[in-house]
Design a protein around this motif. Structure first.
Motif, PDB file in Angstrom:
ATOM      1  N   VAL A 192       0.682  -1.214  -0.038  1.00 51.31           N
ATOM      2  CA  VAL A 192       0.005  -0.037   0.166  1.00 51.31           C
ATOM      3  C   VAL A 192       0.912   1.422   0.087  1.00 51.31           C
ATOM      4  O   VAL A 192       1.885   1.130   0.532  1.00 51.31           O
ATOM      5  CB  VAL A 192      -0.983   0.051   1.326  1.00 51.31           C
ATOM      6  N   ALA A 193       0.480   2.314  -0.586  1.00 48.98           N
ATOM      7  CA  ALA A 193       1.250   3.602  -0.784  1.00 48.98           C
ATOM      8  C   ALA A 193       0.375   4.827  -0.851  1.00 48.98           C
ATOM      9  O   ALA A 193      -1.016   4.417  -0.985  1.00 48.98           O
ATOM     10  CB  ALA A 193       1.969   3.571  -2.010  1.00 48.98           C
ATOM     11  N   THR A 194       0.794   5.904  -0.288  1.00 52.03           N
ATOM     12  CA  THR A 194       0.096   6.936  -0.286  1.00 52.03           C
ATOM     13  C   THR A 194       0.827   8.312  -0.306  1.00 52.03           C
ATOM     14  O   THR A 194       2.098   8.199  -0.027  1.00 52.03           O
ATOM     15  CB  THR A 194      -0.717   7.125   1.074  1.00 52.03           C
ATOM     16  N   ASN A 197       4.945  19.734   8.012  1.00 51.25           N
ATOM     17  CA  ASN A 197       6.074  19.216   8.829  1.00 51.25           C
ATOM     18  C   ASN A 197       6.653  18.220   8.077  1.00 51.25           C
ATOM     19  O   ASN A 197       6.220  17.552   7.147  1.00 51.25           O
ATOM     20  CB  ASN A 197       5.370  18.444  10.136  1.00 51.25           C
ATOM     21  N   PRO A 198       8.087  17.781   8.530  1.00 51.69           N
ATOM     22  CA  PRO A 198       8.892  16.903   7.563  1.00 51.69           C
ATOM     23  C   PRO A 198       8.311  15.391   7.720  1.00 51.69           C
ATOM     24  O   PRO A 198       8.883  14.536   6.531  1.00 51.69           O
ATOM     25  CB  PRO A 198      10.030  17.085   8.387  1.00 51.69           C
ATOM     26  N   VAL A 199       7.359  15.391   8.645  1.00 52.48           N
ATOM     27  CA  VAL A 199       6.954  13.731   8.778  1.00 52.48           C
ATOM     28  C   VAL A 199       5.462  13.946   8.877  1.00 52.48           C
ATOM     29  O   VAL A 199       4.898  15.068   9.526  1.00 52.48           O
ATOM     30  CB  VAL A 199       7.435  12.788   9.840  1.00 52.48           C
ATOM     31  N   SER A 200       4.530  12.907   8.621  1.00 50.75           N
ATOM     32  CA  SER A 200       3.133  12.988   8.937  1.00 50.75           C
ATOM     33  C   SER A 200       3.108  12.097  10.254  1.00 50.75           C
ATOM     34  O   SER A 200       3.444  10.723  10.043  1.00 50.75           O
ATOM     35  CB  SER A 200       2.240  12.326   7.743  1.00 50.75           C
ATOM     36  N   MET A 201       2.655  12.646  11.331  1.00 52.25           N
ATOM     37  CA  MET A 201       2.393  11.752  12.509  1.00 52.25           C
ATOM     38  C   MET A 201       1.395  10.581  12.330  1.00 52.25           C
ATOM     39  O   MET A 201       1.506   9.508  12.964  1.00 52.25           O
ATOM     40  CB  MET A 201       2.055  12.647  13.682  1.00 52.25           C
ATOM     41  N   LEU A 214       3.681   3.227   8.041  1.00 55.57           N
ATOM     42  CA  LEU A 214       4.462   3.244   6.748  1.00 55.57           C
ATOM     43  C   LEU A 214       5.775   3.763   6.816  1.00 55.57           C
ATOM     44  O   LEU A 214       6.113   4.682   7.622  1.00 55.57           O
ATOM     45  CB  LEU A 214       3.389   3.812   5.838  1.00 55.57           C
ATOM     46  N   ARG A 215       6.457   3.417   5.881  1.00 54.49           N
ATOM     47  CA  ARG A 215       7.722   3.846   5.689  1.00 54.49           C
ATOM     48  C   ARG A 215       7.999   5.193   4.858  1.00 54.49           C
ATOM     49  O   ARG A 215       7.215   5.294   3.816  1.00 54.49           O
ATOM     50  CB  ARG A 215       8.939   2.703   4.865  1.00 54.49           C
ATOM     51  N   GLN A 252       5.843  17.345   0.391  1.00 62.18           N
ATOM     52  CA  GLN A 252       4.893  16.218  -0.154  1.00 62.18           C
ATOM     53  C   GLN A 252       5.770  15.003   0.145  1.00 62.18           C
ATOM     54  O   GLN A 252       6.907  14.583  -0.204  1.00 62.18           O
ATOM     55  CB  GLN A 252       4.796  16.539  -1.640  1.00 62.18           C
ATOM     56  N   LEU A 253       5.039  14.074   0.993  1.00 64.11           N
ATOM     57  CA  LEU A 253       5.686  13.010   1.507  1.00 64.11           C
ATOM     58  C   LEU A 253       5.029  11.687   0.873  1.00 64.11           C
ATOM     59  O   LEU A 253       3.650  11.539   0.839  1.00 64.11           O
ATOM     60  CB  LEU A 253       5.368  13.066   3.054  1.00 64.11           C
TER      61      LEU A 253
END
Length: 444
Positions: free
Chosen positions: A378-380, A386-390, A396-397, A412-413
């Motif tokens: 799965v991907a999204t 922020n530099p990461v999505s909590m 997910l990696r 855009q992560l």
């Protein structure tokens, strides 16, 4: 059949506007994919077209009963010799170029996806080519003339009182890049010309608008033509707008409209306790649109989902929603278009439970059934300041972080992970232990 990026409302506007023009010849420079000609077919105009690309010239020559004049390059014969029998200097060559726009870009490219694309076209070539020839032969587009000539010189030949309708290139070098794979493998009597610069575009627009009847369009707002703005078209929420300018026409605005259906599922509300077991139920597109409009961040542009699923607790109450589509580039991957939790509730990390449900073995089976393919990952994509999505952290990696291409966000992560590694029951148990603590409220 013909390639094209012009939305259907634009064709309706072209046809409506042209109905006000006098009968006789209409001139279409930069005819590209013959969108204008197809829009005006059957209205009794004599259509005269011109362009300079290999693809357009092949179609234009065929539509005017001229030899197409395109051959396979000698250096491509070893690799693409299986196309040779399809090149008949007529409709067969046109069909070959049309299909070539879909797979020639993958020739000589490394990667399983590119190898699969080329192999698929080679194995199914006879059927695909025959089908395309049959569809082309049924076309109702008729041209009075077609010339391989640059728009700047061709417009000087057009009678001053004749209507001109044209969608000039929206991006510099756009068509050259689009048809680069065709030029790499086919040879023809290509004309010599200089690509249009910004100044040239202004000059071309001036030559088009300096006459009694004209219509043009761009996906850029042109201040000089503001008095002639007749329509703004935005076909989908993510599509770039088209600005339609004309000497005379009715004013039109085209905006996306999504169906909305009522959702009668009770929601988990503030003060209520989440109970197991978790359940999944499919949503209709209108129901998904209604819930997305209610709970998703309005700055995120909506997209069309192939599979929309409601996550419910043991009491049947709605906890959240996720929507999936098959990945375009990775066959065994499902792409999460959207996921969100209902609010307000007692659970500040409820959105993580929705992500875990979207990664579950039960969802894997739903995706495999809906997409008719094996799904393993799965991907999204997350847009964040922020530099990461909590929400995705720990589940997910993070594969890639880049500047956002959507306004209002810094990053855009790109996230990716396995699918089917846990059941819904295991997801609920894990979430309750790590993230399921309700908000602690202090007394007044």
């Amino acid at each position: 059949m013909f390639q094209g990026t012009i939305p259907s409302p634009m064709r309706s506007i072209v046809r409506e506007t042209a109905s006000l023009w006098p009968s006789g010849p209409v001139y279409v420079p930069c005819c590209g994919n013959f969108t204008i000609e197809r829009s005006l077919a059957g209205m009794g105009f004599g259509l005269h077209s011109s362009d300079v690309s290999i693809y357009t010239s092949a179609v234009g020559r065929w539509l005017t009963q001229q030899p197409v004049g395109i051959q396979l390059r000698e250096e491509s014969a070893d690799e693409l010799g299986w196309l040779a029998d399809s090149l008949d200097d007529g409709v067969g060559t046109v069909a070959t170029l049309m299909l070539g726009t879909r797979f020639l870009a993958s020739v000589d490219r490394e990667g399983l996806w590119h190898e699969r694309v080329v192999r698929s076209y080679r194995e199914q070539w006879k059927a695909k080519h025959a089908e395309t020839v049959e569809r082309l032969s049924g076309s109702d587009v008729e041209l009075a003339s077609y010339e391989v000539e640059d728009v700047r010189s061709w417009l000087q030949k057009v009678p001053a009182d004749a209507p001109v309708c044209s969608f000039p290139p929206f991006y510099g070098g756009g068509y050259e890049k689009l048809y680069e794979p065709l030029e790499a493998h086919f040879t023809w009597d290509a004309p010599q010309y200089e690509p249009l610069s910004d100044d040239d575009v202004v000059s071309v627009l001036g030559a088009i608008t300096d006459r009694p009847y004209w219509l043009t369009a761009s996906n850029h707002s042109v201040p000089e033509l503001q008095p002639y703005l007749r329509g703004v078209i935005k076909a989908t929420p993510r599509a770039a707008p088209f600005y339609v300018y004309a000497s005379e026409a009715r004013t039109r605005i085209v905006a996306p409209r999504q169906p909305i259906d009522p959702v009668k599922i009770p929601r988990l509300r503030e003060g209520e306790e989440l109970v197991g077991p978790l359940r999944l139920s499919l949503l209709k597109p209108g129901q998904f649109n209604a819930l997305r409009s209610r709970y998703l961040n309005p700055r995120i542009a909506p997209g069309a989902a192939n599979l929309a699923v409601a996550v419910r607790d043991g009491g049947g109450r709605l906890l959240g929603v996720f929507a999936m589509a098959p990945s375009t580039f990775t066959p065994d991957e499902a792409y999460v278009l959207s996921d969100f939790a209902v609010a307000p509730t007692e659970y500040p990390r409820l959105s993580k439970l929705i992500v875990m449900a979207a990664m579950s073995a039960e969802t894997q089976l739903l995706c495999q059934r809906a997409f008719s393919r094996r799904i393993r990952r799965v991907a999204t994509t997350a847009f964040s300041n922020n530099p990461v999505s909590m929400k995705y952290r720990g589940l997910l990696r993070l594969n890639k972080r880049s500047p956002s291409n959507e306004p209002g966000w810094k990053f855009q992560l790109q996230y990716q992970g396995p699918m089917g590694q846990h059941t819904l029951a295991e997801a609920h148990q894990m979430w309750a232990k790590r993230w399921g603590a309700p908000t602690t409220k202090t007394g007044v």
